[in-house]
Each structure stands twice: as C-alpha cells, then as structure tokens.
Design an enzyme around this catalytic site. Sequence first.
Site, PDB file in Angstrom:
ATOM      1  N   LYS A 169       0.991  -1.238   0.235  1.00 40.81           N
ATOM      2  CA  LYS A 169      -0.196  -0.034  -0.047  1.00 40.81           C
ATOM      3  C   LYS A 169       0.448   1.353   0.142  1.00 40.81           C
ATOM      4  O   LYS A 169       1.717   0.921   0.769  1.00 40.81           O
ATOM      5  CB  LYS A 169      -0.655  -0.038   1.263  1.00 40.81           C
ATOM      6  CG  LYS A 169      -2.182   0.773   1.193  1.00 40.81           C
ATOM      7  CD  LYS A 169      -2.958   0.765   2.247  1.00 40.81           C
ATOM      8  CE  LYS A 169      -3.660   1.791   2.865  1.00 40.81           C
ATOM      9  NZ  LYS A 169      -4.615   1.244   3.650  1.00 40.81           N
ATOM     10  N   SER A 208      -9.528   0.833   2.889  1.00 42.17           N
ATOM     11  CA  SER A 208      -9.250   2.151   2.324  1.00 42.17           C
ATOM     12  C   SER A 208      -7.877   0.888   1.541  1.00 42.17           C
ATOM     13  O   SER A 208      -7.115   2.145   0.757  1.00 42.17           O
ATOM     14  CB  SER A 208      -8.633   3.527   3.224  1.00 42.17           C
ATOM     15  OG  SER A 208      -7.429   2.223   3.899  1.00 42.17           O
ATOM     16  N   SER A 231      -9.304  -1.406   7.065  1.00 40.16           N
ATOM     17  CA  SER A 231      -9.486  -1.281   5.668  1.00 40.16           C
ATOM     18  C   SER A 231      -8.509  -2.328   4.742  1.00 40.16           C
ATOM     19  O   SER A 231      -7.847  -2.353   3.922  1.00 40.16           O
ATOM     20  CB  SER A 231      -8.095  -0.015   6.068  1.00 40.16           C
ATOM     21  OG  SER A 231      -9.131   1.186   5.590  1.00 40.16           O
TER      22      SER A 231
HETATM   23  N1  GLN Z   1     -13.499   3.497   6.698  1.00 31.78           N
HETATM   24  C1  GLN Z   1     -12.510   3.950   7.631  1.00 31.78           C
HETATM   25  C2  GLN Z   1     -12.692   5.010   7.388  1.00 31.78           C
HETATM   26  O1  GLN Z   1     -12.657   5.658   6.918  1.00 31.78           O
HETATM   27  C3  GLN Z   1     -11.736   3.056   8.741  1.00 31.78           C
HETATM   28  C4  GLN Z   1     -10.064   3.483   7.356  1.00 31.78           C
HETATM   29  C5  GLN Z   1      -8.935   2.398   7.699  1.00 31.78           C
HETATM   30  O2  GLN Z   1      -9.202   1.006   8.263  1.00 31.78           O
HETATM   31  N2  GLN Z   1      -8.246   2.823   7.347  1.00 31.78           N
HETATM   32  O3  GLN Z   1     -11.523   5.540   8.589  1.00 31.78           O
END
Ligand code: GLN
Length: 489
Positions: free
Chosen positions: A79, A154, A178
């Site tokens: 990532k 994400s 994510s």
């Molecule tokens: N979707 C969640 C957020 O927007 C989790 C994101 C993540 O785990 N980085 O914070």
Amino acid sequence: MRYELMDASSIASAVTRGEVSAVEAVSASLDRIGRLEPRLNALITVMEERALERAAYVDGQVASGCDPGPLAGVPVVVKDNMCTRGVRTTCGSRILGDWKPPYDAAVVELFEKAGAVIVGKSNMDEFAMGSSTEHSYFGPASNPRDISRVPGGSSGGSAASAAAGYVPIALGSDTGGSIRQPAAFCGVHGLKPTYGMVSRWGLVAFASSLDQIGPFGRSVGDIALAMDVISSHDPRDSTCSRRERPSFRDGASSPAVKGMRIGIVREFLEGPLDPSLKRSIEGTASVLVSSGCAIVEVSLEESASFGLPCYYIIAPAEASSNLARFDGVRYGFREEAPDLVSQFTRTRSSGFGEEVKRRILTGTFVLSSGYYDAYYLTALKVRKRICEEFDRAFRSVDVILMPVAPSLPFRKGDLLDDPISMYMSDVFTLPVNLAGLPGMTVFTGLEPSGLPTSVQLVAPRWQDRRLIECAAVIEERFGCPPVAEGGAL
Ligand code: GLN
C-alpha cells in the site's frame, strides 16, 4: 506457465528449484499490470525498474546456491502508505504527491529479505481515510469483479491487485476495517493482525492506537506465509510486542478446530445485512460444526451501538495530531505565500482532500478545550467498555463469526456525497480495532452476479493463529478465491 494464477508458495518453490526465474515471474506480473491497469487503477506507482533489478538479484542468489528465502521471486504489492526508499510514497494525497522516503518500512525490508519483489505501490483513500478508494488524489480504483463498483477501502488497490492476479500477496493497513472490507469487496482473504503483532516502522500514521499492517491473499496458505515473514518484534516500533510468534503456516496446514466454540453475534445478524451475507454466516457455521466446532450465541450490544461513534472520535483525534506534520516545510507539496502562516494555510488547504480535512476538523474539535471531556475522554471510556465486552464474550467462545460489511460492493459514486453511509460500511470491523483484536476476512464464494461473499472471524488478542486454522477449514469447503478474469474485467 500462468504465474498470475499461482499462489506465492508455488512460485517461491519453482524459483528456488530453478524451474522458473524470478525475472520471468516478475515480468509476467508486470505484463498483467500493463494490460489491466488502465481499467483498474489499482496502483499509484509501478516499480518496474526496481522490481526487475531485485528479481535478477534473487536469480543470482539461486544460481550461487544461497537460500533466496520463503518468498523467492514472488511479486508483491504494498500500500502506498508504506515507505519505499527512493520510490514515491504518496498516501494517496497531493500533499505527499512526490515525496520519496529516505528509508524502507520494516515490512518492506522483511519482504525483500524473504525474497519477495515489490512490483507496485497500491492506490488508497487519502491517508487511509475512506471505504471505497474514491478519496484518492490519483483517481478511484475499480473492483476487478465488476469494474462499475468500488473495490472497498482504504486498501482497495491492494485488494484489487490480489483479486486481479497482479500478485498473489499484497499488504494493506487496517485502522477500522481497511484490510477486511476491501478483501470482502474484491473477493480475497485478508488478515488484520493483533495490535502489536507487525511493526509499523515506516507506515505513515493515521490513528496510531488503531493502525495495523496485514496481508491480502488468494489462499489461506499465502496469508500464513506472509504472516510468518512480517510478524516479528521490532524495537523501532515501541508498540510492537516481544512475544514469541506462532508458526502460521503450521496452523494453515494442520488446522485443529475440533472442539472450538464459535460465537455468533445476535445484534450483528439483526441489523441491516445483505441476505447473501447472512447466508454466508449460516453456511460457514455449519461447515465449522461439521468439523467439530460448537456454535454459541454471544451479545456485543455496546460494540454494535457505540463502536462507530467511538471510532469517529478517537480516529480523527489521533489523525488531527498525526497529520499536523504535513505543513509544506519538510515534506512534499508546498504552496508559496508571503508569510509562514499563510503558507501553512494554503499548503494544507490545497494539499489535503475533502475527507481528510473533515477528519482534521472533527479531530481538532473533539480535542479542543471545553469539548475534550465531553467527546474524547468519553470515547476513551466507551472504548474500554468495548474491550471488556469482547473479553467477556471470549470467556464463552474461542472465535467470533460475524459479517465483514453490511452490503456487497456498492457502485462507484453511490456513497460519495453521503459520508455517514460510507462510515457505516465499517460498522462490523471498527470495534475489532478499538479492542486491538485480530480479525480476518475469509472468502466464501461468488454470487450468480459474480460479486463475492465472505465472513469475518475474530479471535482474542495474540490468537491470530486460530483465525488461520478456522479459515483453512472454511477454504477447504468453499475453495480459494479465483483470479478475476474475462467478463468482469
Ligand atoms: N473506513 C474507515 C475510515 O475511513 C477505516 C479506514 C482504515 O481502516 N484505514 O476511517
């Protein structure tokens, strides 16, 4: 040979035995990326040159009789919030658009030491804030199972890379879901380890008390292999534990699930949940029962009611502090201005996207004097209660079986103007981060529409191996996630 269809351990053993060169395996991956990337946009940077050099190095090791490592010649994707020396690490943001770190993240070092070859940096929601990879400065990524839909987020680009057969293994980070939610949306397995299991040295921080790195893969064996490589103590991350790690590969090859008590969460099955995902839970429960497990009903009432608001206070609070360092002075993008304060203002106003600014504002608000006790302190207390609720549940069960997300992958654009509905995507995954527990998305099949279904398994802290064991049993019944090909792409 079609390397894109092979799992990591088969590629590594073929490379180690000299049946195929690392350069061939990596070139096949780069070819596939070249063909599909215009439709998927799963990668922000393709590292062609460094990958081929690295592959040649692995081939040199094989030729000279050195052990090239358990991931010899395996192409992988990481990532774009994990530092790669000399290769831009953008976090999906304009503000770091051309930032080249002077060092490698711990997981990058560990992967390369094990012989893996990084072929690309994956697309992501800006600073990992989002559930669809639509909040990326570099444009949205697509879901390889249906390109009109989001891959989740994400870590959407990493999940899409594994599902589309760019690579057998990809790394993501998970602060509130994510890894698990995009794994579910793209139809691959994905593991968020226990907080403290994997070093975050060189991971650009979002919410430090929640962030964890973990793997995506198309087989439980590959997830286990990746975990064996990346989970070790690292003094450079003070939260990374010294505890001895189990062998995850042993767990995958000889799963001992007989006698395990599996918890089903009443509240999570009552709420809004796609019927196909409810069926997946039921189907998985009966697979586990036929392998000798017992099903026990548990309640996670507080997590179900308060997990989401609690997370959306704590995560933005930490983010507002972590992101304060991006001021245009030391890193990346800068907007020039006549004085320093307007330089900060202009740089941050145009360097960050809307969602990141929303989080910085929320976080700054809940930490400000007068509101701190009402919001931040209260959220910390609620977090404690959520931890205790899980601990109580784990007195009567060994593993919890629950959904990953309430819906199947949604269409691009559908939730973009509705942040609260977007946040709801993580209602089942957020509490697991708040409690620091390990959680895993396990693929359970494709619907007639071609969209994937899955379940989430959660274990007590440091019992990540149990997840691998249950997942191996589930995979035996439902099969490995297939590579997305043909019509869907
Ligand atoms: N979707 C969640 C957020 O927007 C989790 C994101 C993540 O785990 N980085 O914070």
